[in-house]
Design a protein around this motif. Structure first.
Motif, PDB file in Angstrom:
ATOM      1  N   CYS A  63      54.673  86.627 157.983  1.00  0.00           N
ATOM      2  CA  CYS A  63      56.213  85.207 158.035  1.00  0.00           C
ATOM      3  C   CYS A  63      56.194  84.103 157.061  1.00  0.00           C
ATOM      4  O   CYS A  63      54.949  83.942 157.658  1.00  0.00           O
ATOM      5  CB  CYS A  63      57.006  85.276 159.409  1.00  0.00           C
ATOM      6  SG  CYS A  63      57.217  86.180 160.368  1.00  0.00           S
ATOM      7  N   ASP A 100      62.602  96.506 164.391  1.00  0.00           N
ATOM      8  CA  ASP A 100      61.922  94.699 164.761  1.00  0.00           C
ATOM      9  C   ASP A 100      62.847  93.851 163.980  1.00  0.00           C
ATOM     10  O   ASP A 100      63.925  93.692 163.410  1.00  0.00           O
ATOM     11  CB  ASP A 100      61.014  94.315 163.912  1.00  0.00           C
ATOM     12  CG  ASP A 100      60.430  95.487 163.350  1.00  0.00           C
ATOM     13  OD1 ASP A 100      59.639  95.810 162.713  1.00  0.00           O
ATOM     14  OD2 ASP A 100      60.622  94.196 162.110  1.00  0.00           O
ATOM     15  N   LEU A 149      63.492  89.754 162.412  1.00  0.00           N
ATOM     16  CA  LEU A 149      62.661  88.321 162.317  1.00  0.00           C
ATOM     17  C   LEU A 149      64.544  87.203 162.860  1.00  0.00           C
ATOM     18  O   LEU A 149      65.004  87.045 162.404  1.00  0.00           O
ATOM     19  CB  LEU A 149      62.466  88.717 160.882  1.00  0.00           C
ATOM     20  CG  LEU A 149      62.518  86.792 160.580  1.00  0.00           C
ATOM     21  CD1 LEU A 149      61.075  86.830 161.361  1.00  0.00           C
ATOM     22  CD2 LEU A 149      62.289  86.800 158.812  1.00  0.00           C
ATOM     23  N   SER A 150      64.220  86.210 162.620  1.00  0.00           N
ATOM     24  CA  SER A 150      64.650  84.970 163.760  1.00  0.00           C
ATOM     25  C   SER A 150      63.795  83.839 162.332  1.00  0.00           C
ATOM     26  O   SER A 150      62.384  83.133 163.790  1.00  0.00           O
ATOM     27  CB  SER A 150      65.261  84.868 165.223  1.00  0.00           C
ATOM     28  OG  SER A 150      65.734  83.999 165.717  1.00  0.00           O
ATOM     29  N   THR A 152      69.481  86.214 162.626  1.00  0.00           N
ATOM     30  CA  THR A 152      68.778  87.427 162.617  1.00  0.00           C
ATOM     31  C   THR A 152      69.068  87.947 161.917  1.00  0.00           C
ATOM     32  O   THR A 152      69.915  87.939 161.279  1.00  0.00           O
ATOM     33  CB  THR A 152      68.991  87.798 164.253  1.00  0.00           C
ATOM     34  OG1 THR A 152      68.373  86.747 165.131  1.00  0.00           O
ATOM     35  CG2 THR A 152      68.522  88.944 164.037  1.00  0.00           C
ATOM     36  N   TYR A 198      60.161  87.566 155.544  1.00  0.00           N
ATOM     37  CA  TYR A 198      58.755  88.555 155.869  1.00  0.00           C
ATOM     38  C   TYR A 198      58.657  89.844 155.455  1.00  0.00           C
ATOM     39  O   TYR A 198      59.311  90.161 155.081  1.00  0.00           O
ATOM     40  CB  TYR A 198      58.622  88.126 157.892  1.00  0.00           C
ATOM     41  CG  TYR A 198      59.280  89.669 157.971  1.00  0.00           C
ATOM     42  CD1 TYR A 198      58.482  90.698 158.587  1.00  0.00           C
ATOM     43  CD2 TYR A 198      60.709  89.663 157.823  1.00  0.00           C
ATOM     44  CE1 TYR A 198      59.875  91.751 159.033  1.00  0.00           C
ATOM     45  CE2 TYR A 198      61.308  90.856 158.861  1.00  0.00           C
ATOM     46  CZ  TYR A 198      60.593  91.529 159.676  1.00  0.00           C
ATOM     47  OH  TYR A 198      61.615  92.974 159.813  1.00  0.00           O
ATOM     48  N   CYS A 201      58.653  92.173 168.408  1.00  0.00           N
ATOM     49  CA  CYS A 201      58.304  93.660 167.287  1.00  0.00           C
ATOM     50  C   CYS A 201      58.955  95.259 167.967  1.00  0.00           C
ATOM     51  O   CYS A 201      57.808  95.069 168.945  1.00  0.00           O
ATOM     52  CB  CYS A 201      56.891  93.726 167.587  1.00  0.00           C
ATOM     53  SG  CYS A 201      55.790  91.486 166.700  1.00  0.00           S
ATOM     54  N   GLU A 259      57.259  84.004 168.747  1.00  0.00           N
ATOM     55  CA  GLU A 259      57.420  82.698 168.519  1.00  0.00           C
ATOM     56  C   GLU A 259      56.571  81.383 168.422  1.00  0.00           C
ATOM     57  O   GLU A 259      55.626  81.243 169.037  1.00  0.00           O
ATOM     58  CB  GLU A 259      58.265  82.723 169.764  1.00  0.00           C
ATOM     59  CG  GLU A 259      59.422  81.291 169.003  1.00  0.00           C
ATOM     60  CD  GLU A 259      60.821  81.021 170.120  1.00  0.00           C
ATOM     61  OE1 GLU A 259      60.151  79.535 170.335  1.00  0.00           O
ATOM     62  OE2 GLU A 259      61.082  81.583 170.516  1.00  0.00           O
ATOM     63  N   PRO A 301      57.525  93.766 156.232  1.00  0.00           N
ATOM     64  CA  PRO A 301      56.234  94.331 156.682  1.00  0.00           C
ATOM     65  C   PRO A 301      55.637  95.566 156.052  1.00  0.00           C
ATOM     66  O   PRO A 301      55.560  95.892 154.812  1.00  0.00           O
ATOM     67  CB  PRO A 301      57.786  95.264 157.312  1.00  0.00           C
ATOM     68  CG  PRO A 301      58.748  94.761 156.492  1.00  0.00           C
ATOM     69  CD  PRO A 301      58.306  93.378 155.512  1.00  0.00           C
ATOM     70  N   TYR A 342      60.218  79.951 163.319  1.00  0.00           N
ATOM     71  CA  TYR A 342      60.091  81.598 163.462  1.00  0.00           C
ATOM     72  C   TYR A 342      59.893  82.886 165.141  1.00  0.00           C
ATOM     73  O   TYR A 342      59.286  82.143 165.811  1.00  0.00           O
ATOM     74  CB  TYR A 342      58.921  82.083 162.933  1.00  0.00           C
ATOM     75  CG  TYR A 342      59.342  81.647 161.247  1.00  0.00           C
ATOM     76  CD1 TYR A 342      59.160  82.894 160.443  1.00  0.00           C
ATOM     77  CD2 TYR A 342      59.452  80.112 161.030  1.00  0.00           C
ATOM     78  CE1 TYR A 342      59.553  81.715 158.753  1.00  0.00           C
ATOM     79  CE2 TYR A 342      59.278  80.173 159.790  1.00  0.00           C
ATOM     80  CZ  TYR A 342      59.809  81.446 158.990  1.00  0.00           C
ATOM     81  OH  TYR A 342      59.844  80.695 157.435  1.00  0.00           O
ATOM     82  N   THR A 343      60.592  83.481 164.639  1.00  0.00           N
ATOM     83  CA  THR A 343      60.847  84.648 166.371  1.00  0.00           C
ATOM     84  C   THR A 343      60.466  86.057 165.692  1.00  0.00           C
ATOM     85  O   THR A 343      61.520  85.924 165.129  1.00  0.00           O
ATOM     86  CB  THR A 343      61.631  84.110 166.983  1.00  0.00           C
ATOM     87  OG1 THR A 343      62.163  83.164 167.820  1.00  0.00           O
ATOM     88  CG2 THR A 343      61.803  85.397 168.312  1.00  0.00           C
ATOM     89  N   PHE A 344      59.386  86.454 166.277  1.00  0.00           N
ATOM     90  CA  PHE A 344      59.284  87.867 165.980  1.00  0.00           C
ATOM     91  C   PHE A 344      59.734  88.871 166.725  1.00  0.00           C
ATOM     92  O   PHE A 344      58.901  88.253 167.669  1.00  0.00           O
ATOM     93  CB  PHE A 344      57.969  88.528 164.841  1.00  0.00           C
ATOM     94  CG  PHE A 344      58.004  89.359 163.931  1.00  0.00           C
ATOM     95  CD1 PHE A 344      59.233  89.604 163.493  1.00  0.00           C
ATOM     96  CD2 PHE A 344      56.976  89.980 164.098  1.00  0.00           C
ATOM     97  CE1 PHE A 344      58.860  91.575 162.953  1.00  0.00           C
ATOM     98  CE2 PHE A 344      56.686  91.597 164.462  1.00  0.00           C
ATOM     99  CZ  PHE A 344      57.808  91.675 162.855  1.00  0.00           C
TER     100      PHE A 344
END
Length: 718
Positions: free
Chosen positions: A571, A620, A622-623, A628, A585, A612, A539, A587, A608-610
């Motif tokens: 991201c 995965d 992404l938030s 989300t 983002y 994984c 994050e 990938p 940003y929260t990723f």
């Protein structure tokens, strides 16, 4: 009711529902509000009970063992649960404590990796910051005058220009006045911190590293071409002059005060004297094969030795401090080397840096056993690039820290951290420029250094806590000669939080920023695969500046192999088909854009929260501000991981500035532990004194007269 945690008035019980894979030390998120409200699963309301919100809020196990936690700007608590969260765990939230007024949020103890960029600052002062002292949490810098900086942020508090480059570190007298010296200007100046210049006194001065202050007699020791002088701190009038030593060179050692005497060394003849501080009368003298050099005299309190360093003779002299008789001498290098600076002493060992006397100026460090005629214990020769001059260092119980000045190509700008045990290089820390500081300053786990060529002050936090105090070039400081004594503890407890390539970024007031040209990144390489194993939650909180011109760009990334483009993700912010800028983002190696519904605008912080996944979980998340999106991407491997902070733009766009507030990494499970309901608020039970009746308290111990009326017995007729 179980015992309350001391000092707290209220608590609530909460149950976390366990989940497979969570195990011990799992971090859970709990939103805390001091407003009135009804508790929900992950949100608890304190109804105004908190007295110093959020500082008087803590979380514990049911036996009142406090958990580590970190609090973000929205008062979300990231709580590290000690117990095994594969099963249900009960915990308490405690609040309302009038004595809890300090911030106990600790990201380093909560997460696998944490940085809020309060660990260091880089500040461009426009000054040649070669000489400074640290006192009262302020940096006092001699430059083209006197500059005073906040030691936490690098902000310039006062700037008093003198027009001529000052040559040595300041001193602060008993009255709090600051004194600086300039060889070029041939003056000693006295300043009041708040009002500026008070006095200028003219002397013909050589070049040396520090004024020396005699706090007992309130005199400043000044080395002049006409001899060693003591001048009054109050008005700079001369108290005495010792002509047994004179100074003619551009470089000469600084004077050293021990007890009631001052030690000084003639820079041309090598004559070394010991003189009384009160009168300047010589008490002992000797002549050594030393000449011009910045290597100051040092005092070893453990053995009552004075160490002198021969600049061109590359020899260390160990002298009896009472008589100045030579105890031993040691040629540390042989021909072709010079000892430019002083050494560091710790536990019977003297550590001495030296360098080639001409290009390529390559440096070495030797460890000398002072109890065995200076026997060389080890020599470090592998730590330095050609032309990287090793300067004065600072020392703790385990490591020696030495900055460098790369004379040739400037490509080796590092603080070298060397193991005391064997001289091997432990690691390095990036400098923003060539450091020509006469010595490092250290306090509270921080190391400060100045860059001569880039005119920048740099502060690096090497550990949490640690020695707190003032660092000066005081001549009466023992052990390390220039700065405060051998530092206690291990400076490297949180060393792993640093980022490489950080010298290309600005760090001020807890924010990292960069004006981007295409993609430029600071990178943290996670080397401990046994600790950092996917799946992970990463994050960061970031924003783009007002100079952003509605363009595509990238802010942070993760790579799971050698580079993000082979296996990883980026991201950032992206313009969609409707020309809206959204969190997104990409990938890799699958070039698929995944976007959220969160709009991105300038000068606004976004979290940003990723999450994984691994190769087995194959997904995965992404938030962006907790909105989300799910993306199946094949998951990640468990080795070769990098985390990047980017200041990126697509190559066709114009430059702009990116900002980062923090970044942290924690373990993550696909099905995270969930929150159960909160218990009722409990209030601590406070016992009352058994003597609560005012009359009883007032009459305690007294004889009390009283009359008792007994009713007569009644006759009973049968």
């Amino acid at each position: 009711m179980s015992n309350f945690l001391a000092g707290y008035n209220y608590r609530k019980l909460h149950t976390m529902n366990g989940s497979a894979g969570a195990t011990t030390g799992y971090v859970v998120k709990i939103k805390v509000s001091n407003e009135a409200g009804s508790d929900t699963a992950d949100t608890v309301y304190l109804n105004g009970r908190s007295l110093n919100f959020p500082y008087d809020v803590t979380f514990t196990s049911t036996d009142n063992t406090e958990y580590n936690f970190w609090v973000d700007s929205s008062n979300t608590f990231y709580v590290k649960v000690n117990e095994n969260l594969e099963s249900n765990v009960d915990m308490y939230i405690y609040y309302s404590n009038s004595t809890s007024t300090s911030n106990r949020s600790n990201g380093a103890n909560t997460f696998l990796l944490f940085d809020d960029f309060n660990n260091y600052f880089y500040t461009s002062t426009g000054l040649i910051t070669e000489h400074a002292i640290l006192k009262n949490n302020k940096l006092y810098i001699s430059a083209d005058g006197l500059y005073i900086l906040n030691a936490d942020t690098g902000v310039v508090l006062h700037a008093y220009t003198a027009g001529t480059q000052a040559q040595c570190a300041p001193v602060i007298d008993n009255a709090g006045k600051i004194h600086i010296m300039s060889t070029a200007g041939s003056w000693v100046k006295k300043y009041d911190e708040s009002t500026g210049l008070e006095r200028t006194t003219t002397f013909t001065l050589p070049d040396y590293e520090t004024l020396t202050y005699d706090s007992i007699n309130d005199n400043i020791i000044v080395q002049t071409t006409s001899g060693l002088k003591a001048i009054k701190a109050s008005d700079h009038t001369t108290v005495w002059t010792n002509t047994d030593v004179t100074y003619v060179s551009a470089m000469c050692p600084s004077a050293l005060i021990v007890g009631n005497c001052v030690y000084a060394q003639d820079d041309s003849t090598g004559k070394t004297v010991k003189a009384l501080l009160t009168t300047g009368v010589t008490q002992a003298n000797t002549t050594l094969n030393v000449n011009a050099g910045y290597a100051t005299l040092m005092y070893d309190i453990d053995h009552n030795y004075v160490y002198a360093f021969a600049y061109t003779a590359h020899t260390v002299y160990c002298l009896n401090a009472d008589t100045l008789a030579t105890v031993w001498s040691k040629d540390v290098s042989g021909a072709g080397y010079t000892i430019m600076r002083t050494g560091n002493y710790h536990n019977n060992v003297l550590y001495v840096p030296f360098r080639n006397s001409s290009s390529p100026y390559q440096s070495k460090v030797v460890a000398l056993d002072v109890t065995n005629a200076g026997n060389i214990l080890w020599t470090n020769t592998t730590s330095y690039d050609a032309n990287a001059d090793a300067l004065n260092g600072i020392i703790d119980d385990t490591y020696l820290y030495i900055p460098t000045y790369d004379y040739l190509d400037g490509n080796y700008k590092k603080v070298m951290i060397i193991k005391l045990s064997d001289g091997s290089l432990y690691t390095t820390y990036t400098q923003m420029g060539n450091s020509s500081c006469a010595a490092l300053l250290a306090s509270g786990g921080r190391i400060y250094l100045g860059m001569y060529d880039t005119k920048i002050s740099q502060m690096i936090k090497i550990r949490n806590g640690g020695t707190v105090g003032d660092c000066e070039y005081k001549g009466n400081t023992y052990r390390t000669g220039y700065v405060s004594g051998a530092l206690s503890g291990d400076f490297l407890a949180d060393y792993g939080s640093q980022w490489n390539n950080a010298d290309s970024f600005e760090v001020n007031n807890g924010t990292l920023s960069k004006y981007a040209a295409n993609i430029g990144a600071v990178k943290k390489y996670i080397t401990n695969a046994s600790t950092f194993v996917f799946p992970l939650a990463i994050e960061t909180r970031m924003k783009v500046g007002s100079d952003w011109n509605n363009e595509d760009g990238w802010n942070f990334g993760v790579s799971c192999d050698s580079a993000w483009a082979s296996k990883g993700m980026l991201c950032g912010h992206y313009r969609d088909a409707s020309s809206n800028y959204i969190g997104a983002y990409v990938p890799f190696p699958f070039p698929v854009l995944v976007s959220t519904s969160t709009g991105i605008v300038a000068d606004t912080w976004y979290k940003y929260t990723f999450l994984c996944g691994t190769a087995s979980t194959t997904h995965d998340f992404l938030s962006v501000n907790d909105a989300t999106v799910l993306q199946f991407s094949g998951g990640y491997t468990t080795t070769g991981k990098n985390i990047f902070l980017f200041t990126g733009r697509n190559s066709s766009n114009s430059d702009y500035t990116s900002y980062f507030d923090y970044i942290h990494v924690r373990r993550w499970t696909d099905l995270e532990p969930t929150h159960s309901i909160w218990g009722e608020e409990e209030k601590t039970f406070k016992t009352r004194s058994p003597f609560t009746n005012k009359n009883i308290l007032q009459n305690a111990g007294k004889k009390i007269k009283t009359s008792i009326n007994i009713a007569p017995k009644k006759k009973v007729w049968i």
